[in-house]
Design an enzyme around this catalytic site. Structure first.
Site, short mmCIF file in Angstrom:
data_model
loop_
_atom_site.label_atom_id
_atom_site.label_comp_id
_atom_site.label_asym_id
_atom_site.label_seq_id
_atom_site.Cartn_x
_atom_site.Cartn_y
_atom_site.Cartn_z
N GLU A 39 -0.50 69.73 52.67
CA GLU A 39 -1.13 69.76 51.31
C GLU A 39 -2.06 70.63 51.03
O GLU A 39 -2.37 70.81 49.54
CB GLU A 39 -1.65 68.27 51.00
CG GLU A 39 -0.73 67.22 51.36
CD GLU A 39 -0.20 66.77 52.71
OE1 GLU A 39 0.73 66.07 52.74
OE2 GLU A 39 -0.81 67.37 53.41
N ASP A 44 -6.38 45.63 46.50
CA ASP A 44 -5.29 47.07 46.48
C ASP A 44 -5.12 47.36 44.76
O ASP A 44 -5.25 46.95 44.05
CB ASP A 44 -4.15 47.07 47.27
CG ASP A 44 -4.18 48.47 47.99
OD1 ASP A 44 -4.17 49.32 47.22
OD2 ASP A 44 -4.14 48.13 49.50
#
Length: 418
Positions: free
Chosen positions: A194, A237
Site C-alpha cells: 500500500e 462498528d
C-alpha cells in the site's frame, strides 16, 4: 503533506474546530467529535496526556479531495490510478522522534461509549513486513487491556497471512497523512504494498523507527505478539451496532516514539471518518472488477448501507447481460458487499431518488435479480455470527434490451429530480 501540515491547512481555511478547554478521554472527546459531524476538530488540552487529539480529518469526500488536491468527483479515478500505477516512496532519515517509556497510558486513547469493552486505539495503521511479500499497511482496532498490552482484532486477510508465515513484531503508526490512511484502508493483492499506492497519491516519505521502516507519522509504536488470546469487545462498528465479543490476539508494546508536539489521531467508531476511510477505498476495487466485464462509469457506496454493505454501480450497457455481469463482478470486487444496484448511464448513482426511480420503472424481479448465499461481512449483525454466511442480492436496474429504449427514458426530466 503530513497530517500536521494538513491540519494547519484546514485551520487556515477556517474548517478546523478548535477546543481549547481541558477535556477528558473518557466519553467527553468522543461526544464532542460526534457533535462536530463532518467537521475536523482539534482538542488542544487533554487531561492526563500531553498529546493533543485530532479527529475528522477525512470525515467527508470533500476533505479527502482537499487533502489530495483534486475535486470530489475525481476521487474514484484518482484512487484507481494510484492502485494501477503505484509510485516509489522516498526514504529519509528519521528526525524529531523521541523515545518514550513503553506505556500506553501516555497516549490519549479514548473510551468512546459506555458499552465499549475498554479504551480503543482506532487510528493506528499497522505496518508489517514479510521477507517475500514485502510491506503491508492495514487498519486494526486495538483494545487496551493493560499498561502495555492490547487485544488486536485481526480478520483472515493479509496481516493474518503474515502472522501465519511467522511475523511476530510489527509497527503501529498513529497520525499518518491522509493519503497514507486511504492507502492503508485499501485492499490490494497480497504482495503489493500500500506504500506504492500512497506514493502515487502524493509524495510519501518513509523512515526507520525502532528498527522498522514506516511511513512518516506523529507516533510510532513497536509491538510484538505475546502468543496469548483474550476477549475483545464490545466495539461499536461501522454499522452503528456493537460487534461481537471474540477471542483475539494480544500484543505487547515494546517501543514508543513520538515527534515533538505530536498529534494523536482518533477515529470515532461508526462516525463519518470511519465510514469514509473504510468505504471509499472499496469503490475503485469494485470499479476494477466491473470494468473487466463491461464498461463501468462509477461506483458509490451508500451512506445508508454504512458505506460498506450497499453499492450503486453505473455502467454503459452494450450487451443484454451486462447488468448481471456487473452484479457478479461487484461482489468479487468487495466481498463484504451485501446488496448492489446496477444502473444505466442516465442515472446518477449518488442520488437515491434516481436509483429508486430506476428500480420502479426498469426492474423486474423474475429476471433482473441475482441471489446468492456466501460469506459476507462479519460487521453485518444479520449474518451468521460464526461463519458470516449471508444472502447477497443484486438488482439489475438497467433498461431491458428486449424493449424499445425510448419507453424507459424521461424526455421532460430535469436531471436530479424525479
Amino acid at each position: 503533506m503530513t497530517l500536521r501540515e494538513f491540519v494547519r491547512r484546514l485551520d487556515r481555511r477556517g474548517l478546523l474546530l478548535r477546543v481549547k478547554k481541558g477535556v477528558s478521554t473518557r466519553y467527553e472527546i468522543a461526544s464532542l467529535i460526534r457533535r462536530a459531524g463532518e467537521r475536523p476538530i482539534l482538542f488542544e488540552r487533554v487531561r492526563g496526556s500531553s498529546f493533543p487529539v485530532v479527529s475528522n480529518v477525512c470525515a467527508s469526500r470533500e476533505l479527502v479531495a482537499l487533502a489530495l488536491g483534486v475535486k470530489p468527483g475525481e476521487l474514484l479515478r484518482t484512487l484507481l490510478r494510484a492502485i494501477e500505477r503505484p509510485g516509489e516512496p522516498e526514504r529519509i532519515k528519521a528526525r524529531g522522534y523521541r523515545e518514550l517509556p513503553p506505556d500506553l497510558g501516555l497516549l490519549p486513547i479514548l473510551l468512546h461509549y459506555p458499552f465499549d469493552g475498554g479504551r480503543y486505539l482506532t487510528g493506528g495503521v499497522v505496518v508489517a513486513r514479510d521477507p517475500e511479500l514485502g510491506i503491508n499497511l492495514s487498519f486494526h482496532r486495538m483494545m487496551v487491556v493493560g499498561r502495555n498490552e492490547v487485544v488486536i482484532r485481526i480478520l483472515p486477510r493479509h496481516l493474518h497471512t503474515f502472522l501465519e508465515r511467522g511475523l511476530r513484531e510489527f509497527a503501529v503508526c498513529v497520525g499518518c497523512a491522509p493519503h497514507v490512511l486511504l492507502s492503508a484502508a485499501t485492499s490490494l493483492e497480497l504482495g503489493r504494498s500500500e506504500l506504492g499506492m500512497a506514493a502515487a497519491l502524493a509524495p510519501t516519505r518513509v523512515v526507520e523507527v525502532g528498527g522498522h521502516l514506516v511511513p512518516e507519522a506523529e507516533v510510532v509504536m513497536i509491538m510484538e505478539l505475546t502468543g496469548e488470546e483474550r476477549e475483545e469487545g464490545p466495539f461499536l462498528d461501522l454499522t452503528g451496532t456493537p460487534d461481537l465479543v471474540r477471542k483475539q490476539r494480544v500484543a505487547r508494546l515494546k517501543g514508543l516514539f513520538a515527534k515533538e508536539g505530536a498529534l494523536y489521531h482518533a477515529i470515532l467508531p461508526a462516525g463519518p471518518e470511519h465510514r469514509v476511510l473504510m468505504g471509499m477505498p472499496r469503490e475503485p476495487t469494485i470499479f476494477r472488477e466491473v470494468n473487466k466485464v463491461c464498461e463501468c462509469l462509477g461506483v458509490h457506496l451508500t451512506p445508508g448501507g454504512c458505506c460498506w454493505l450497499h453499492a450503486v454501480v453505473s455502467i454503459r450497457k452494450r450487451r443484454p447481460d451486462d447488468g448481471i455481469r456487473a452484479i457478479e463482478a461487484s461482489f468479487r470486487g468487495h466481498p463484504s458487499l451485501k446488496h448492489v444496484w446496477v444502473v444505466d448511464e442516465d442515472i446518477d448513482p449518488t442520488d437515491p431518488r434516481q436509483v429508486e426511480w430506476a428500480m420502479a420503472t426498469r426492474f423486474q424481479g423474475d429476471r433482473g435479480m441475482v441471489v446468492k448465499r456466501e460469506r459476507g461481512s462479519s460487521l453485518d449483525p444479520s449474518a451468521d455470527p460464526e461463519t458470516a454466511m449471508t444472502t447477497k442480492v443484486g438488482f439489475d436496474l438497467t433498461i431491458p434490451s428486449d424493449r424499445p429504449r425510448s419507453l424507459f427514458l424521461r424526455p421532460l426530466e430535469v436531471r436530479g429530480r424525479t
